[in-house]
Design an enzyme around this catalytic site. Structure first.
Site, short mmCIF file in Angstrom:
data_model
loop_
_atom_site.label_atom_id
_atom_site.label_comp_id
_atom_site.label_asym_id
_atom_site.label_seq_id
_atom_site.Cartn_x
_atom_site.Cartn_y
_atom_site.Cartn_z
N LYS A 30 77.78 125.19 -7.51
CA LYS A 30 79.17 125.37 -7.11
C LYS A 30 80.03 125.59 -8.34
O LYS A 30 79.61 125.31 -9.47
CB LYS A 30 79.67 124.16 -6.32
CG LYS A 30 79.69 122.87 -7.10
CD LYS A 30 80.36 121.75 -6.32
CE LYS A 30 81.84 121.99 -6.18
NZ LYS A 30 82.56 120.87 -5.54
N PRO B 213 84.99 125.10 -14.97
CA PRO B 213 84.29 126.36 -14.74
C PRO B 213 83.27 126.68 -15.85
O PRO B 213 83.40 126.21 -16.99
CB PRO B 213 85.43 127.39 -14.73
CG PRO B 213 86.66 126.61 -14.38
CD PRO B 213 86.45 125.26 -15.02
N ASN B 214 82.27 127.47 -15.48
CA ASN B 214 81.25 127.96 -16.42
C ASN B 214 80.44 126.83 -17.06
O ASN B 214 79.88 127.00 -18.13
CB ASN B 214 81.89 128.83 -17.50
CG ASN B 214 82.63 130.01 -16.93
OD1 ASN B 214 82.13 130.68 -16.03
ND2 ASN B 214 83.85 130.26 -17.42
N ARG B 215 80.41 125.69 -16.38
CA ARG B 215 79.66 124.53 -16.86
C ARG B 215 80.18 123.99 -18.20
O ARG B 215 79.49 123.23 -18.88
CB ARG B 215 78.15 124.84 -16.97
CG ARG B 215 77.47 125.15 -15.63
CD ARG B 215 77.67 123.99 -14.65
NE ARG B 215 76.94 124.15 -13.41
CZ ARG B 215 77.46 124.61 -12.28
NH1 ARG B 215 78.73 125.00 -12.25
NH2 ARG B 215 76.75 124.68 -11.18
N LEU B 216 81.39 124.38 -18.58
CA LEU B 216 82.00 123.83 -19.79
C LEU B 216 82.83 122.61 -19.39
O LEU B 216 84.06 122.57 -19.53
CB LEU B 216 82.86 124.89 -20.49
CG LEU B 216 82.09 126.07 -21.09
CD1 LEU B 216 83.03 127.06 -21.74
CD2 LEU B 216 81.06 125.56 -22.11
#
Length: 213
Positions: A9, A190-193
């Site tokens: 997600k 977002p973007n796994r950051l």
């Protein structure tokens, strides 16, 4: 077999930046806990996982309920003779974990554990519904039992015994306070950051740092 590679997600509900956090992690916990308590997607904001290390060196994790938190630490109750109780008595350490998916947040707490005073355990025990009191007295938690009926028979016996009297708190049942020395707050991004802010207790002061996601 099921391929789960595409089950993911996007995390984008909030952020965690240094200019907006509290200097004390308990105050930061309070803010997040209040957010979770008032969020309709969170059914039990005080549900937390507690991990202890057993004799074979493997961690064991289970869910319990946080019952109180103060500037000193986090309080929960259990059977002192349970597997978690025995592990705590050996190491006096545990890791607590809160996960609130609806807020895209988690908190990881490393702590030293101590039993709380008996009078506090007495007070909480007798504030519980009588059925819960009897359940705590009936269950030899974590021990092997022959069947479900074993518990039901014991419960019936105690219901009759204490029908018109107070249930005494079992000596092997009570509270622990988890005094934190490290608390990490994780906010999905977002973007796994993801944002990861960690508080570490040094002497009597909390040091704050950011961890890479």
């Amino acid at each position: 077999m099921e391929n789960l590679h595409d089950k993911r997600k996007i995390y984008e509900k909030s952020q965690l930046i240094e200019s907006e956090i509290k200097e004390n992690p308990i105050e930061q916990f309070r803010d997040w806990f209040l957010d979770a308590s008032s969020n309709p997607t969170v059914s039990e904001a005080n549900a937390m996982a507690i991990s202890t290390v057993e004799n074979d060196g493997c961690p064991r994790t289970r869910m319990v309920l946080l019952k109180e938190y103060t500037y000193e630490g986090f309080i929960f109750y259990t059977n002192y003779d349970s597997r978690k109780g025995k592990a705590i008595e050996k190491t006096h350490k545990a890791c607590l974990h809160f996960f609130w998916p609806g807020l895209e947040r988690q908190i990881i707490i490393k702590a030293n554990l101590e039993k709380i005073p008996e009078n506090l355990s007495d007070g909480y025990f007798h504030s519980r519904p009588k059925g819960s009191q009897l359940g705590a007295a009936v269950s030899p938690q974590s021990e092997v039992i022959p069947n479900r009926q074993f518990l039901e028979v014991k419960l019936k016996e105690l219901e009759e015994k204490f029908e018109n009297s107070e249930v005494p708190r079992p000596e092997n049942w009570g509270g622990y306070i988890a005094k934190p020395y490290e608390i990490e707050f994780w906010q999905g991004r977002p973007n796994r950051l993801h944002d990861r802010i960690i508080y570490s207790l040094k002497d009597f002061d909390w040091e704050i740092a950011r961890l890479a996601p």
